[in-house]
Design a protein around this motif. Structure first.
Motif, PDB file in Angstrom:
ATOM      1  N   GLU A 263       0.847  -1.190   0.000  1.00  0.00           N
ATOM      2  CA  GLU A 263       0.000   0.000   0.000  1.00  0.00           C
ATOM      3  C   GLU A 263       0.883   1.240   0.000  1.00  0.00           C
ATOM      4  N   ILE A 264       0.361   2.329  -0.555  1.00  0.00           N
ATOM      5  CA  ILE A 264       1.001   3.639  -0.422  1.00  0.00           C
ATOM      6  C   ILE A 264       0.061   4.529   0.367  1.00  0.00           C
ATOM      7  N   VAL A 265       0.577   5.138   1.437  1.00  0.00           N
ATOM      8  CA  VAL A 265      -0.258   5.943   2.327  1.00  0.00           C
ATOM      9  C   VAL A 265       0.343   7.332   2.471  1.00  0.00           C
ATOM     10  N   TYR A 266      -0.471   8.243   2.936  1.00  0.00           N
ATOM     11  CA  TYR A 266      -0.041   9.605   3.279  1.00  0.00           C
ATOM     12  C   TYR A 266      -0.034   9.729   4.795  1.00  0.00           C
ATOM     13  N   TYR A 267       1.073  10.224   5.361  1.00  0.00           N
ATOM     14  CA  TYR A 267       1.116  10.474   6.806  1.00  0.00           C
ATOM     15  C   TYR A 267       1.106  11.988   7.036  1.00  0.00           C
TER      16      TYR A 267
ATOM     17  N   GLN B 103       1.943  12.344 -12.312  1.00  0.00           N
ATOM     18  CA  GLN B 103       0.636  12.689 -11.770  1.00  0.00           C
ATOM     19  C   GLN B 103       0.759  12.777 -10.249  1.00  0.00           C
ATOM     20  N   MET B 104       0.539  13.981  -9.731  1.00  0.00           N
ATOM     21  CA  MET B 104       0.630  14.218  -8.288  1.00  0.00           C
ATOM     22  C   MET B 104      -0.670  13.818  -7.605  1.00  0.00           C
ATOM     23  N   GLU B 105      -0.549  13.101  -6.488  1.00  0.00           N
ATOM     24  CA  GLU B 105      -1.705  12.767  -5.655  1.00  0.00           C
ATOM     25  C   GLU B 105      -1.874  13.859  -4.613  1.00  0.00           C
ATOM     26  N   VAL B 106      -3.023  14.523  -4.630  1.00  0.00           N
ATOM     27  CA  VAL B 106      -3.305  15.573  -3.650  1.00  0.00           C
ATOM     28  C   VAL B 106      -4.392  15.073  -2.710  1.00  0.00           C
TER      29      VAL B 106
ATOM     30  N   ARG C 199       4.677  12.972  11.922  1.00  0.00           N
ATOM     31  CA  ARG C 199       5.503  11.867  12.396  1.00  0.00           C
ATOM     32  C   ARG C 199       6.274  12.262  13.636  1.00  0.00           C
ATOM     33  N   THR C 200       6.657  11.281  14.413  1.00  0.00           N
ATOM     34  CA  THR C 200       7.678  11.441  15.434  1.00  0.00           C
ATOM     35  C   THR C 200       8.906  10.683  14.936  1.00  0.00           C
ATOM     36  N   ASN C 201       9.875  10.462  15.787  1.00  0.00           N
ATOM     37  CA  ASN C 201      11.049   9.700  15.368  1.00  0.00           C
ATOM     38  C   ASN C 201      10.736   8.238  15.095  1.00  0.00           C
ATOM     39  N   THR C 202       9.609   7.757  15.640  1.00  0.00           N
ATOM     40  CA  THR C 202       9.305   6.331  15.501  1.00  0.00           C
ATOM     41  C   THR C 202       7.889   6.039  15.014  1.00  0.00           C
ATOM     42  N   VAL C 203       7.019   7.050  14.875  1.00  0.00           N
ATOM     43  CA  VAL C 203       5.613   6.819  14.558  1.00  0.00           C
ATOM     44  C   VAL C 203       5.175   7.712  13.404  1.00  0.00           C
ATOM     45  N   LEU C 204       4.491   7.104  12.406  1.00  0.00           N
ATOM     46  CA  LEU C 204       3.819   7.846  11.349  1.00  0.00           C
ATOM     47  C   LEU C 204       2.320   7.833  11.633  1.00  0.00           C
ATOM     48  N   THR C 205       1.686   9.011  11.578  1.00  0.00           N
ATOM     49  CA  THR C 205       0.247   9.110  11.782  1.00  0.00           C
ATOM     50  C   THR C 205      -0.440   9.233  10.427  1.00  0.00           C
ATOM     51  N   VAL C 206      -1.331   8.289  10.137  1.00  0.00           N
ATOM     52  CA  VAL C 206      -1.986   8.201   8.832  1.00  0.00           C
ATOM     53  C   VAL C 206      -3.475   8.489   9.004  1.00  0.00           C
ATOM     54  N   PRO C 207      -4.018   9.555   8.361  1.00  0.00           N
ATOM     55  CA  PRO C 207      -5.455   9.818   8.436  1.00  0.00           C
ATOM     56  C   PRO C 207      -6.230   8.852   7.543  1.00  0.00           C
ATOM     57  N   ALA C 208      -7.530   8.796   7.746  1.00  0.00           N
ATOM     58  CA  ALA C 208      -8.355   7.900   6.942  1.00  0.00           C
ATOM     59  C   ALA C 208      -8.258   8.227   5.461  1.00  0.00           C
ATOM     60  N   ALA C 209      -8.156   9.535   5.126  1.00  0.00           N
ATOM     61  CA  ALA C 209      -8.054   9.939   3.720  1.00  0.00           C
ATOM     62  C   ALA C 209      -6.704   9.610   3.112  1.00  0.00           C
ATOM     63  N   GLY C 210      -5.757   9.174   3.940  1.00  0.00           N
ATOM     64  CA  GLY C 210      -4.419   8.878   3.443  1.00  0.00           C
ATOM     65  C   GLY C 210      -4.186   7.427   3.087  1.00  0.00           C
ATOM     66  N   ARG C 211      -5.252   6.630   3.035  1.00  0.00           N
ATOM     67  CA  ARG C 211      -5.095   5.195   2.759  1.00  0.00           C
ATOM     68  C   ARG C 211      -5.288   4.885   1.276  1.00  0.00           C
ATOM     69  N   GLY C 212      -4.598   3.838   0.807  1.00  0.00           N
ATOM     70  CA  GLY C 212      -4.800   3.303  -0.536  1.00  0.00           C
ATOM     71  C   GLY C 212      -4.594   4.303  -1.653  1.00  0.00           C
ATOM     72  N   LEU C 213      -3.463   5.012  -1.651  1.00  0.00           N
ATOM     73  CA  LEU C 213      -3.216   6.074  -2.616  1.00  0.00           C
ATOM     74  C   LEU C 213      -2.387   5.595  -3.799  1.00  0.00           C
ATOM     75  N   LEU C 214      -2.386   6.407  -4.847  1.00  0.00           N
ATOM     76  CA  LEU C 214      -1.566   6.180  -6.037  1.00  0.00           C
ATOM     77  C   LEU C 214      -1.805   4.788  -6.610  1.00  0.00           C
ATOM     78  N   ASP C 215      -3.081   4.470  -6.769  1.00  0.00           N
ATOM     79  CA  ASP C 215      -3.544   3.210  -7.368  1.00  0.00           C
ATOM     80  C   ASP C 215      -3.309   1.989  -6.482  1.00  0.00           C
ATOM     81  N   SER C 216      -2.945   2.201  -5.225  1.00  0.00           N
ATOM     82  CA  SER C 216      -2.811   1.061  -4.320  1.00  0.00           C
ATOM     83  C   SER C 216      -4.131   0.832  -3.586  1.00  0.00           C
TER      84      SER C 216
ATOM     85  N   SER D  61       0.317   3.407 -18.744  1.00  0.00           N
ATOM     86  CA  SER D  61       0.682   2.468 -17.682  1.00  0.00           C
ATOM     87  C   SER D  61       1.497   3.213 -16.629  1.00  0.00           C
ATOM     88  N   TRP D  62       0.914   3.336 -15.451  1.00  0.00           N
ATOM     89  CA  TRP D  62       1.529   4.153 -14.402  1.00  0.00           C
ATOM     90  C   TRP D  62       2.355   3.290 -13.466  1.00  0.00           C
ATOM     91  N   SER D  63       3.401   3.892 -12.921  1.00  0.00           N
ATOM     92  CA  SER D  63       4.313   3.180 -12.019  1.00  0.00           C
ATOM     93  C   SER D  63       4.630   4.035 -10.808  1.00  0.00           C
TER      94      SER D  63
END
Length: 561
Positions: A221-225, A317-320, A228-245, A290-292
């Motif tokens: 999966e590709i997500v948006y966070y 193509q930028m994901e916003v 972050r802290t030094n050890t944790v990424l915080t991912v919102p619900a809108a940040g899931r399954g991005l860029l065709d994932s 065909s996107w990569s």
């Protein structure tokens, strides 16, 4: 080779959006297919700390990376190039009117192309400071507040070599931090969550995109966070399954990579013409490509070969993501490799942009009571317009620092404070002025004392001192500002300095003369004095000089006292 358009310089990157092949189209924001422009994409930005007269830098390869490079003359009309943290390359002779490619010693892809426009001898060196470019085609334009629409850009890769073909051309996305493993916490199958590592995210962007792959290197999966802290990424619900994932539950052995929030695709031109979206948001025009999102040569775009003069379009193509966190710095990195003339070469281009949030625009007021404000803490108040009324502490001195934050979450870093002093009844008390400098008392004619001092002030200092206070004794006793009455002398100011020149009344020969010099600010019926207590002394003499000698003071002209 030292000729331009050869080896690493054989693959040229150009903007698109022209109305004919090779037409002039200089705007990266209009690099949207159609025809190749004659204007090259900026692989890396640079500025010169000093230059070599008669030498012009035409372009620098992105492989040089950021930092300081050195372009220097090497005698006999030649120059050589040293990329940051590399060894010097071979010196190349360049005549008036010629353009040559100079390669650094350790990597042929780290090159610079220069021109010469003088017959005069080449002398000196140029320190070249290389930095990523804001808002080039790779980096896109800044994202306005609230925008959540995907954007497009297209760059033409062209084999500009006159004869040699390029083979094995591969293009992929660069990473933005050190790979980690999600061994301390993973996302669920859907919704908001966190990703945790026992490693560290310290070199990752403050906010951005994370590519999650399995231990077997399959994309999960590709997500948006959003933070972050030094050890944790915080991912919102809108940040899931991005860029065709597709959103999927993570595993403890997943690999994590910081990546640009873009996907890429290759398009072969038809009669030198690429797809032509109506605008940067018209993603439907290129939906059939065909996107990569690959981050290695093996996992990216396999373009294949380009014969001399042939080209391919690379689309971005930028994901916003809706609700993205404002950021002063987002980065995209594009990397590629190819073979030419039995050499394998790698290069890259980077671009930066910002994300706006208009709700962040504000003034931030920091406050300290009887001490300077803590500028590392939270502001005392925030507001959006000036003037603004705030409170000061009674029976104390309150210090203030005002800063402004913009829509990209950038704050000015001024540290200069101003202060207000109130008494117990909240009446304004003038702040104490700074004390004098270079105070001196010297024996003068007739057993008098000659007192000199300087006071430095700023033109914008509304609380600058206005008077001198001279506390003088001739009986050996220390002056006491709490008891003694001073002689008050109005200051005469010029060019940021006031000079005191005061002669005491006559004393007896060999009496000890002592003085304390203070400054006073007078405003209306209010006044405030400096608090210095240093005492200066000399011995009176009937044979003191009639005219004291001059002295020079650091930063100011000598003046006869």
């Amino acid at each position: 080779m030292t000729e331009q358009y050869t080896i690493a310089d054989a693959l040229g990157l150009f903007l698109t959006g022209a109305t004919s092949d090779g037409g002039s189209q200089p705007d990266p924001n209009l690099s949207l297919g159609n025809f190749r422009s004659s204007i090259r994409e900026d692989q890396i930005g640079f500025f010169l700390n000093r230059s070599i007269p008669g030498i012009i830098i035409e372009r620098i390869s992105g492989a040089n990376g950021g930092g300081l490079g050195l372009l220097e003359t090497a005698g006999g009309g030649s120059c050589r190039w040293t990329a940051p943290d590399d060894t010097p390359g071979v010196a190349v002779t360049i005549a008036d009117g010629e353009t040559k490619m100079l390669q650094s010693g350790g990597d042929a892809a780290k090159y610079i192309v220069i021109s010469r426009n003088t017959t005069a001898s080449l002398i000196g060196s140029a320190t070249v400071n290389m930095v990523s470019v804001f808002n080039n085609a790779v980096g896109f334009a800044n994202v306005p507040s609230g925008e959540a629409a995907s954007r497009l850009r297209c760059i033409a890769f062209k084999n500009v070599n006159a004869a040699d073909g390029i083979t094995n051309l591969k293009v992929w996305l660069g990473t933005l931090g050190t790979q980690q493993v999600s061994d301390s916490g993973q996302l669920g199958a859907s919704g908001a969550g966190t990703i945790e590592t026992s490693g560290t995210f310290t070199d990752w962007p403050a906010t951005g995109f994370c590519r999650i792959t399995t231990a077997a290197d399959s994309l999960r999966e590709i997500v948006y966070y959003s933070s972050r802290t030094n050890t944790v990424l915080t991912v919102p619900a809108a940040g899931r399954g991005l860029l065709d994932s597709i959103a999927a539950a993570g595993a403890a052995d997943d690999k994590l990579d910081a990546v640009p929030g873009v996907k890429i695709a290759a398009e072969a031109p038809s009669s030198d013409h690429f797809s032509m979206p109506e605008n940067e948001y018209d993603t439907d025009e290129v939906s059939g490509l065909s996107w990569s999102t690959g981050i290695t040569a093996a996992g990216g775009l396999d373009v294949g070969s380009l014969v001399a003069g042939e080209m391919v379009g690379i689309w971005f193509q930028m994901e916003v993501v809706e609700g993205r966190t404002a950021s002063p710095l987002m980065e995209d990195i594009l990397e590629w490799s190819f073979d030419i003339s039995a050499k394998s070469l790698s290069n890259k281009s980077a671009g930066q942009y910002r994300i706006a949030d208009d709700t962040l625009e504000r003034y931030e007021l920091f406050r300290g009571v009887d001490e300077e404000p803590d500028l590392d803490g939270e502001p005392y108040e925030t507001f959006t317009t000036l003037p603004h009324i705030t409170d000061a502490e009674p029976d104390a001195k309150t210090f203030f620092v005002l800063r402004r934050r913009n829509e990209f979450n950038l704050s000015c870093l001024n540290i200069q404070s101003w202060s207000v002093k109130l008494d117990a009844d909240s009446n304004v008390v003038l702040p104490d002025p700074a004390g004098p400098q270079n105070v001196n008392i010297a024996p003068a004619a007739g057993a008098t004392g000659y007192v000199t001092a300087q006071y430095l002030y700023g033109d914008s200092d509304e609380d600058a001192a206005t008077h001198w206070l001279v506390y003088f004794t001739d009986d050996g006793a220390d002056p006491d500002p709490d008891v003694d009455e001073p002689v008050v002398v109005t200051m005469s100011k010029r060019n940021g300095m006031a000079n005191l020149k005061w002669t005491s009344s006559a004393a007896d020969n060999e009496d000890t003369l002592k003085v304390i010099v203070r400054t006073r600010v007078v405003s209306g019926e209010e006044s405030a004095d400096s608090t210095n207590t240093d005492i200066h002394s000399c011995t009176a003499s009937d044979e003191g000089p009639d005219e004291p000698t001059g002295r020079a003071f650091l930063g100011h002209a000598a003046e006869v006292m």
